[in-house]
Design a protein around this motif. Structure first.
Motif, PDB file in Angstrom:
ATOM      1  N   ARG A   1       0.833  -1.204   0.000  1.00  0.00           N
ATOM      2  CA  ARG A   1       0.000   0.000   0.000  1.00  0.00           C
ATOM      3  C   ARG A   1       0.870   1.258   0.000  1.00  0.00           C
ATOM      4  NH1 ARG A   1      -5.129   0.982   4.075  1.00  0.00           N
ATOM      5  NH2 ARG A   1      -6.160   2.523   2.737  1.00  0.00           N
TER       6      ARG A   1
ATOM      7  N   LEU B   1      -9.347  -2.151  -1.672  1.00  0.00           N
ATOM      8  CA  LEU B   1      -9.149  -1.673  -0.308  1.00  0.00           C
ATOM      9  C   LEU B   1     -10.347  -1.995   0.567  1.00  0.00           C
ATOM     10  CD1 LEU B   1      -7.396   1.712  -1.061  1.00  0.00           C
ATOM     11  CD2 LEU B   1      -6.350  -0.373  -0.155  1.00  0.00           C
TER      12      LEU B   1
ATOM     13  N   GLU C   1     -10.420  -3.956   4.097  1.00  0.00           N
ATOM     14  CA  GLU C   1     -11.069  -3.362   5.264  1.00  0.00           C
ATOM     15  C   GLU C   1     -12.060  -4.334   5.902  1.00  0.00           C
ATOM     16  OE1 GLU C   1     -14.018   0.382   6.382  1.00  0.00           O
ATOM     17  OE2 GLU C   1     -13.181   0.234   4.366  1.00  0.00           O
TER      18      GLU C   1
ATOM     19  N   ASP D   1      -3.114   4.249  -2.469  1.00  0.00           N
ATOM     20  CA  ASP D   1      -4.511   3.831  -2.507  1.00  0.00           C
ATOM     21  C   ASP D   1      -5.139   3.951  -3.891  1.00  0.00           C
ATOM     22  OD1 ASP D   1      -4.206   3.354   0.171  1.00  0.00           O
ATOM     23  OD2 ASP D   1      -5.615   4.889   0.832  1.00  0.00           O
TER      24      ASP D   1
END
Length: 86
Positions: free
Chosen positions: A48, A61, A65, A53
Motif C-alpha cells: 500500500r 481496499l 477493510e 490507494d
C-alpha cells in the motif's frame, strides 16, 4: 518503469517482500500462526505504501477493510481483485 529506473523505494520494497517471504515460510514451518498474520499485514502495508490507494483501488481496499474489521490478517495474492485472509 520505476523498477527499470532503479527507484530506491521500489528496490527497498522488493528486498522487504523477499525478506517477508523467507520469514513467512519459517513461520509456517514452525506453526507460528500469529507471526504469519503479522507478516501478511506487513506485506499489505508495504504494498500500500509503495503503490498508494489510488493504484490499489477502492474495491480492493474495501475487501481488505472488511477482512480487517473481522480480525483477519489480509494481503493481496496477486495484482488485485482478490484477497487472502488468515
Amino acid at each position: 518503469a520505476r523498477w527499470d529506473a532503479k527507484d530506491p523505494e521500489v528496490l527497498q520494497a522488493m528486498k522487504k517482500f523477499a525478506d517477508l517471504t523467507v520469514q513467512a515460510r519459517a513461520a509456517m514451518e514452525a506453526h507460528e500462526h500469529a507471526k504469519l498474520c503479522d507478516l501478511m499485514d506487513e506485506n499489505f502495508a508495504t504494498r500500500r505504501g509503495l503503490y498508494g490507494d489510488a493504484c490499489l483501488g477502492a474495491n480492493n481496499l474495501r475487501m481488505v477493510e472488511i477482512c480487517q474489521l473481522h480480525g483477519a490478517a489480509v494481503k493481496f495474492p496477486g495484482s488485485g481483485g482478490a484477497v487472502l485472509g488468515l
